[in-house]
Design an enzyme around this catalytic site. Structure first.
Site, PDB file in Angstrom:
ATOM      1  N   GLY A  11       0.818  -1.218   0.000  1.00 35.46           N
ATOM      2  CA  GLY A  11       0.000   0.000   0.000  1.00 35.46           C
ATOM      3  C   GLY A  11       0.845   1.259   0.000  1.00 35.46           C
ATOM      4  CG  PHE A  12       0.032   6.134   0.470  1.00 35.94           C
ATOM      5  CD1 PHE A  12       1.101   6.763  -0.152  1.00 35.94           C
ATOM      6  CD2 PHE A  12      -0.712   6.852   1.407  1.00 35.94           C
ATOM      7  CE1 PHE A  12       1.419   8.087   0.163  1.00 35.94           C
ATOM      8  CE2 PHE A  12      -0.398   8.161   1.720  1.00 35.94           C
ATOM      9  CZ  PHE A  12       0.675   8.784   1.104  1.00 35.94           C
ATOM     10  N   GLY A  37      -3.663  -2.585  -2.514  1.00 38.59           N
ATOM     11  CA  GLY A  37      -2.266  -2.211  -2.769  1.00 38.59           C
ATOM     12  C   GLY A  37      -1.766  -2.751  -4.097  1.00 38.59           C
ATOM     13  CE  LYS A  92     -13.124 -12.243   7.148  1.00 44.04           C
ATOM     14  NZ  LYS A  92     -13.428 -13.190   6.034  1.00 44.04           N
ATOM     15  CE1 TYR A 146      -9.503   2.640   8.008  1.00 45.59           C
ATOM     16  CE2 TYR A 146     -10.153   4.817   8.779  1.00 45.59           C
ATOM     17  CZ  TYR A 146      -9.168   3.939   8.358  1.00 45.59           C
ATOM     18  OH  TYR A 146      -7.852   4.355   8.306  1.00 45.59           O
ATOM     19  CE  LYS A 150      -7.240   1.236  10.648  1.00 46.73           C
ATOM     20  NZ  LYS A 150      -5.887   0.691  10.448  1.00 46.73           N
ATOM     21  CE1 TYR A 160      -4.406 -10.481  21.609  1.00 50.90           C
ATOM     22  CE2 TYR A 160      -2.257 -11.529  21.638  1.00 50.90           C
ATOM     23  CZ  TYR A 160      -3.600 -11.566  21.335  1.00 50.90           C
ATOM     24  OH  TYR A 160      -4.130 -12.696  20.766  1.00 50.90           O
ATOM     25  NE  ARG A 187      -6.603   7.340   0.780  1.00 52.52           N
ATOM     26  CZ  ARG A 187      -5.731   6.609   1.497  1.00 52.52           C
ATOM     27  NH1 ARG A 187      -5.519   6.878   2.762  1.00 52.52           N
ATOM     28  NH2 ARG A 187      -5.071   5.620   0.955  1.00 52.52           N
TER      29      ARG A 187
HETATM   30  P1  NAD Z   1      -3.467   1.511   1.450  1.00 54.07           P
HETATM   31  O1  NAD Z   1      -4.818   1.053   1.050  1.00 54.07           O
HETATM   32  O2  NAD Z   1      -2.617   2.183   0.430  1.00 54.07           O
HETATM   33  O3  NAD Z   1      -2.637   0.288   2.033  1.00 54.07           O
HETATM   34  C1  NAD Z   1      -3.203  -0.702   2.836  1.00 54.07           C
HETATM   35  C2  NAD Z   1      -2.716  -2.042   2.345  1.00 54.07           C
HETATM   36  O4  NAD Z   1      -3.312  -3.094   3.130  1.00 54.07           O
HETATM   37  C3  NAD Z   1      -3.077  -2.335   0.888  1.00 54.07           C
HETATM   38  O5  NAD Z   1      -1.911  -2.648   0.166  1.00 54.07           O
HETATM   39  C4  NAD Z   1      -4.027  -3.528   0.965  1.00 54.07           C
HETATM   40  O6  NAD Z   1      -3.925  -4.377  -0.155  1.00 54.07           O
HETATM   41  C5  NAD Z   1      -3.575  -4.182   2.263  1.00 54.07           C
HETATM   42  N1  NAD Z   1      -4.592  -5.036   2.882  1.00 54.07           N
HETATM   43  C6  NAD Z   1      -5.885  -4.722   3.165  1.00 54.07           C
HETATM   44  N2  NAD Z   1      -6.511  -5.785   3.717  1.00 54.07           N
HETATM   45  C7  NAD Z   1      -5.589  -6.776   3.804  1.00 54.07           C
HETATM   46  C8  NAD Z   1      -5.625  -8.120   4.285  1.00 54.07           C
HETATM   47  N3  NAD Z   1      -6.751  -8.640   4.801  1.00 54.07           N
HETATM   48  N4  NAD Z   1      -4.504  -8.864   4.234  1.00 54.07           N
HETATM   49  C9  NAD Z   1      -3.355  -8.336   3.723  1.00 54.07           C
HETATM   50  N5  NAD Z   1      -3.259  -7.075   3.242  1.00 54.07           N
HETATM   51  C10 NAD Z   1      -4.367  -6.308   3.278  1.00 54.07           C
HETATM   52  O7  NAD Z   1      -3.632   2.437   2.729  1.00 54.07           O
HETATM   53  P2  NAD Z   1      -2.583   3.409   3.443  1.00 54.07           P
HETATM   54  O8  NAD Z   1      -3.015   4.793   3.195  1.00 54.07           O
HETATM   55  O9  NAD Z   1      -1.194   3.013   3.091  1.00 54.07           O
HETATM   56  O10 NAD Z   1      -2.857   3.089   4.972  1.00 54.07           O
HETATM   57  C11 NAD Z   1      -1.999   2.240   5.728  1.00 54.07           C
HETATM   58  C12 NAD Z   1      -2.517   2.156   7.162  1.00 54.07           C
HETATM   59  O11 NAD Z   1      -2.521   3.464   7.748  1.00 54.07           O
HETATM   60  C13 NAD Z   1      -3.942   1.636   7.248  1.00 54.07           C
HETATM   61  O12 NAD Z   1      -4.058   0.792   8.373  1.00 54.07           O
HETATM   62  C14 NAD Z   1      -4.776   2.883   7.453  1.00 54.07           C
HETATM   63  O13 NAD Z   1      -5.947   2.604   8.160  1.00 54.07           O
HETATM   64  C15 NAD Z   1      -3.817   3.770   8.228  1.00 54.07           C
HETATM   65  N6  NAD Z   1      -4.117   5.197   8.032  1.00 54.07           N
HETATM   66  C16 NAD Z   1      -3.793   5.813   6.849  1.00 54.07           C
HETATM   67  C17 NAD Z   1      -4.095   7.150   6.685  1.00 54.07           C
HETATM   68  C18 NAD Z   1      -3.744   7.897   5.419  1.00 54.07           C
HETATM   69  O14 NAD Z   1      -4.042   9.092   5.317  1.00 54.07           O
HETATM   70  N7  NAD Z   1      -3.102   7.292   4.442  1.00 54.07           N
HETATM   71  C19 NAD Z   1      -4.742   7.863   7.707  1.00 54.07           C
HETATM   72  C20 NAD Z   1      -5.067   7.189   8.874  1.00 54.07           C
HETATM   73  C21 NAD Z   1      -4.725   5.861   9.032  1.00 54.07           C
HETATM   74  N1  UDP Z   2     -13.733  15.488  -0.591  1.00 51.31           N
HETATM   75  C1  UDP Z   2     -14.098  16.407  -1.551  1.00 51.31           C
HETATM   76  N2  UDP Z   2     -13.978  16.066  -2.854  1.00 51.31           N
HETATM   77  C2  UDP Z   2     -13.494  14.876  -3.276  1.00 51.31           C
HETATM   78  C3  UDP Z   2     -13.109  13.920  -2.292  1.00 51.31           C
HETATM   79  C4  UDP Z   2     -13.246  14.261  -0.961  1.00 51.31           C
HETATM   80  O1  UDP Z   2     -14.545  17.522  -1.215  1.00 51.31           O
HETATM   81  O2  UDP Z   2     -13.414  14.654  -4.490  1.00 51.31           O
HETATM   82  C5  UDP Z   2     -13.830  15.866   0.824  1.00 51.31           C
HETATM   83  C6  UDP Z   2     -14.523  14.845   1.732  1.00 51.31           C
HETATM   84  O3  UDP Z   2     -15.928  15.048   1.727  1.00 51.31           O
HETATM   85  C7  UDP Z   2     -13.895  15.169   3.074  1.00 51.31           C
HETATM   86  C8  UDP Z   2     -12.467  15.603   2.706  1.00 51.31           C
HETATM   87  O4  UDP Z   2     -12.514  15.956   1.331  1.00 51.31           O
HETATM   88  O5  UDP Z   2     -14.553  16.258   3.685  1.00 51.31           O
HETATM   89  C9  UDP Z   2     -11.414  14.504   2.903  1.00 51.31           C
HETATM   90  O6  UDP Z   2     -11.893  13.351   2.278  1.00 51.31           O
HETATM   91  P1  UDP Z   2     -11.030  12.018   2.129  1.00 51.31           P
HETATM   92  O7  UDP Z   2     -11.886  11.017   1.444  1.00 51.31           O
HETATM   93  O8  UDP Z   2      -9.722  12.336   1.511  1.00 51.31           O
HETATM   94  O9  UDP Z   2     -10.697  11.548   3.626  1.00 51.31           O
HETATM   95  P2  UDP Z   2     -11.444  11.613   5.048  1.00 51.31           P
HETATM   96  O10 UDP Z   2     -10.687  12.638   5.796  1.00 51.31           O
HETATM   97  O11 UDP Z   2     -12.881  12.001   4.876  1.00 51.31           O
HETATM   98  O12 UDP Z   2     -11.276  10.260   5.579  1.00 51.31           O
END
Ligand code: NAD
Ligand code: UDP
Length: 310
Positions: A11-12, A37, A92, A146, A150, A160, A187
């Site tokens: 993922g990212f 991802g 899950k 979601y 979390k 744990y 997003r």
């Molecule tokens: P992402 O979707 O790019 O990466 C998440 C990865 O998890 C993906 O590659 C996906 O394939 C993998 N995945 C999902 N379910 C799986 C499973 N059951 N088994 C194995 N792999 C699985 O998301 P991200 O932005 O890189 O986020 C990474 C973590 O950070 C996540 O836990 C997310 O909740 C948390 N997070 C991210 C942000 C953000 O802004 N990017 C903000 C808050 C929290």
């Molecule tokens: N949003 C928007 N236009 C878009 C996508 C999102 O105005 O094309 C808004 C969305 O309603 C939220 C904020 O941008 O208020 C951030 O949305 P995002 O989905 O990135 O993440 P969130 O913080 O809501 O998890």
């Protein structure tokens, strides 16, 4: 050198974290089922002899041979569009996936890091949000798969720690952006970048006066590594406190892309949080960490990546 498992590695954030850990000299095992991802995010990592990859769903039993020093659990559906489309998978991975990875960490006597989220605060009634704010989440609402997964994950990590004396870290991550975000993940930054770069209207949801605080991925990864290396077992907010309205964000994107796109307004998704800004006093104090990349600069640096994705 440590031996570290990273779930969500394709993922990212997971892929950037793998790159950083490899650069720091560690052996890294990446795990991902690629539901959202992409393995091309790991192209650099695959070049490194200290990296290996397992295509595995973390909700199923995980077997890793040999010792592990740390388990970093990032796997999750993370974009509102993805978790709306896959609510059961989201629940899950937050519940069963967190359980399986915690069980593995206990078995290996490894440090465990859980990537939680600002969404545990729901639609917050206080702004900015400190770690002791207990949140405002609707358990039966449209984002609950979601948010509650979390919150449950945090609770399981706590259990744990208390029951098995596991060494744990909890990062509450706020909105993060940068290269390797999927252009189609829904997003706001990928949406606005795609729209600005293709000359289509930027879709601001609602009146655009809702706020978010955006952190560049390089800062976020530094914060996660600082947390891992610390001994802080309580949750820590990791994000950039520079709070912007979505209208302001749209203007900055138009500026850095030099785009002539217009702004259009669409319906606000139900229960979209009205404000969000991390109080990072704790991270500053206990991790000696704060973000360094201003929004305008971070977005400018990301334009080339998003252009390449079109
Ligand atoms: P992402 O979707 O790019 O990466 C998440 C990865 O998890 C993906 O590659 C996906 O394939 C993998 N995945 C999902 N379910 C799986 C499973 N059951 N088994 C194995 N792999 C699985 O998301 P991200 O932005 O890189 O986020 C990474 C973590 O950070 C996540 O836990 C997310 O909740 C948390 N997070 C991210 C942000 C953000 O802004 N990017 C903000 C808050 C929290
Ligand atoms: N949003 C928007 N236009 C878009 C996508 C999102 O105005 O094309 C808004 C969305 O309603 C939220 C904020 O941008 O208020 C951030 O949305 P995002 O989905 O990135 O993440 P969130 O913080 O809501 O998890």
């Amino acid at each position: 050198m440590s031996r570290i498992l990273v779930t969500g590695a394709a993922g990212f954030l997971g892929s950037h974290l793998c790159d950083q850990l490899l650069a720091d000299g560690h052996e890294v095992i990446g795990m991902d089922n690629r539901v959202s991802g992409r393995t091309e995010n790991l192209d650099d990592a695959f070049e490194n002899g200290r990296f290996s990859f397992y295509d595995h769903d973390v909700t199923e039993f995980i077997h890793i041979s040999g010792e592990l020093d740390a388990v970093l659990h990032l796997a999750s559906l993370a974009s509102p569009v993805f978790y709306r489309d896959h609510p059961i998978k989201t629940l899950k991975v937050g519940a069963l996936g967190t359980h399986k990875t915690l069980g593995l960490a206990k078995e290996k006597d490894a440090t465990y890091l859980f990537t939680s989220t600002s969404e545990v605060y729901g639609d917050p009634e206080v702004n900015p949000q400190p770690e002791d704010y207990r949140g405002n989440v609707d358990p039966y609402g449209p984002r609950s798969c979601y948010d509650e997964s979390k919150r449950y994950g945090e609770s399981l990590v706590r259990a744990y720690r208390d029951k098995h004396d596991l060494d744990v870290r909890v990062a509450r991550i706020f909105n993060t952006y940068g290269p390797r975000m999927r252009l189609d993940d829904g997003r706001v930054i990928p949406n606005f970048m795609k729209q600005a770069l293709t000359g289509t209207d930027l879709t601001v949801y609602g009146d655009g006066e809702q706020t978010r605080s955006f952190c560049h991925v390089s800062d976020l990864i530094d914060g996660l590594v600082a947390l891992l290396e610390s001994d802080v077992e309580e949750p820590v907010n990791i994000g950039n406190p520079d709070e912007r309205t979505i209208n302001e964000l749209a203007e900055v994107v138009l500026e850095v892309t030099r785009s002539g796109s217009e702004i259009t307004h669409e319906e606000l998704p139900p229960q979209d949080p009205k404000v969000r800004r991390p109080d990072i006093s704790k991270a500053r104090e206990v991790l000696d960490w704060e973000p360094a990349v201003p929004l305008q600069k971070g977005l400018k640096k990301s334009v080339g990546y998003f252009e390449g994705q079109l």
